[in-house]
Design an enzyme around this catalytic site. Structure first.
Site, short mmCIF file in Angstrom:
data_model
loop_
_atom_site.label_atom_id
_atom_site.label_comp_id
_atom_site.label_asym_id
_atom_site.label_seq_id
_atom_site.Cartn_x
_atom_site.Cartn_y
_atom_site.Cartn_z
N HIS A 195 0.86 -1.19 0.00
CA HIS A 195 0.00 0.00 0.00
C HIS A 195 0.90 1.23 0.00
O HIS A 195 1.48 1.57 1.02
CB HIS A 195 -0.86 -0.09 1.27
CG HIS A 195 -1.69 1.11 1.58
ND1 HIS A 195 -3.07 1.10 1.49
CD2 HIS A 195 -1.37 2.35 2.02
CE1 HIS A 195 -3.55 2.28 1.87
NE2 HIS A 195 -2.53 3.06 2.19
N HIS A 202 1.87 5.31 -0.89
CA HIS A 202 1.43 6.70 -1.16
C HIS A 202 2.49 7.32 -2.06
O HIS A 202 3.68 7.01 -1.95
CB HIS A 202 1.32 7.47 0.16
CG HIS A 202 0.10 7.10 0.95
ND1 HIS A 202 -0.82 8.02 1.39
CD2 HIS A 202 -0.37 5.89 1.34
CE1 HIS A 202 -1.80 7.41 2.03
NE2 HIS A 202 -1.55 6.10 2.03
N CYS A 217 -1.46 13.48 2.80
CA CYS A 217 -0.60 13.12 3.91
C CYS A 217 -0.70 14.23 4.93
O CYS A 217 -0.48 15.39 4.60
CB CYS A 217 0.84 12.97 3.40
SG CYS A 217 2.03 12.81 4.73
ZN ZN Z 1 -2.73 4.87 3.25
#
Ligand code: ZN
Ligand code: COA
Length: 320
Positions: free
Chosen positions: A215, A217, A248
């Site tokens: 996962h 970003h 974020c």
């Molecule tokens: Zn995340």
């Protein structure tokens, strides 16, 4: 080849793309997205062929007001055959809500870093893990699958480097509790190819047979490079968010998860199967952009698939 070398995922293999925008993306949006619009986006993603989706979270509505409508979203979506709809769960209370709702899986979350876990779920790591034991007990036999999630797996915004052995320790605990897959979360976009490789190898050594999901970003622009590392290490499961939704909390204006369309484009152009229709996925990303009301960072949704033909008469010169 020796036993310690990874086996890259072969071309032609099926790669699971798990859409997490409705959870990871929506959770940081300030203005409340009406439930029916969330449902419309999820249905558009299903229409594009998405079959794994993290649709919402069972968390405190005080902590994440945007996802206070979790039960309504889950009750309202049109599930296609074969869909695996999951929700993020941090505690027993969340698992009890899951049991009363229509979810196929819960995605537990604990951070690999002590400080981040306290900030995120207000308890030490070992307390989270102890509560997870009760969650596995509660959901055993219910038909709801339990997935292990590890946040800040590639670095912590408070503590810096996260040792791969710490990630592996938590992964092993999940395996002992009965999880068949662990998802490594790059919560604030700190993953790089070497940190990804190290975490995967540490888990494979500590918890053989445990499936790994990744996962990422795209906070620092290397999200898809990390996917390439995952593929080279044989990983066949990736999270992404439609349009690159998300952000974020420690980097104002930063992009969110890697975009689902960009990921699917990369995978398909690399010869992997995803079961997803890229054109329809782009339509879902455009719908998401309309609902959110700002330009999303996804790039393929802007440029179109690689072999998109342009009308030569529509441009004066072909600069570039
Ligand atoms: Zn995340
Ligand atoms: N669903 C709904 N409500 C919940 C809940 C859940 N899963 N867990 C706790 N609550 C409620 C409690 O009933 C209590 O409500 P009240 O204040 O009205 O009495 C309140 O939340 C606080 O409960 P408590 O058990 O003391 O939790 P906490 O304050 O220590 O917070 C979490 C712990 C885990 C509930 C909270 O930090 C949280 O929801 N975090 C989610 C963070 C997240 O989603 N991060 C992004 C994804 S990684």
């Amino acid at each position: 080849m020796t036993g310690t070398q990874p086996t890259p995922l072969p071309a032609g293999a099926f790669v699971t793309v798990c859409e997490v925008g409705p959870r990871d993306g929506f959770q940081i949006e300030r203005g409340f997205i009406p439930t029916e619009r969330k449902i419309a986006i999820i249905n558009a993603l299903f229409a594009a062929g998405i079959r794994h989706i993290q649709a919402t979270s069972f968390v405190s509505p005080r902590a994440v007001p945007q996802l206070a409508d979790a039960e309504e979203v889950l009750a309202g979506i049109d599930r296609p055959e074969g869909a695996v709809v999951s929700a993020l769960v941090p505690n027993l209370r969340g698992a009890e809500r899951a049991l009363r709702s229509r979810v196929d899986a819960v995605h537990l979350v604990v951070s690999a870093s002590e400080t981040h876990n306290r900030k995120n779920v207000n308890r030490p790591i070992d307390q989270s893990l102890a509560e997870f034991e009760r969650i596995f007990d509660l959901l055993r036999g219910s038909g709801i699958r339990v997935e292990g999630g590890i946040a800040t797996a590639f670095g912590c915004p408070f503590e810096g480097e996260v040792p791969p052995e710490q990630v592996a320790r938590i992964a092993r605990r999940y395996q002992e509790l009965g999880a068949t897959r662990v998802g490594l979360g790059d919560t604030t976009g700190m993953a790089t190819p070497p940190t990804v490789r190290a975490a995967i190898r540490a888990i494979r050594a500590a918890a053989p047979g445990l499936e790994i999901g990744l996962h990422f970003h795209n906070t620092r622009g290397v999200g898809l490079a990390c996917v390439m590392t995952g593929l080279a290490e044989g990983v066949a499961y990736y999270d992404a968010s439609v349009g690159g939704l998300g952000g974020c909390p420690f980097a104002a204006g930063a992009t969110g998860n890697i975009s689902t369309e960009d990921l699917v484009y990369l995978l398909q152009e690399s010869g992997y199967r995803t079961g997803i229709d890229l054109e329809r996925l782009i339509e879902a990303a455009r719908l998401t952009e309309q609902v959110i009301g700002r330009t999303l960072p996804g790039q393929v949704m802007k440029a179109g698939p690689r072999l998109t033909r342009h009308d030569p008469g529509a441009v004066a010169t072909a600069e570039g």
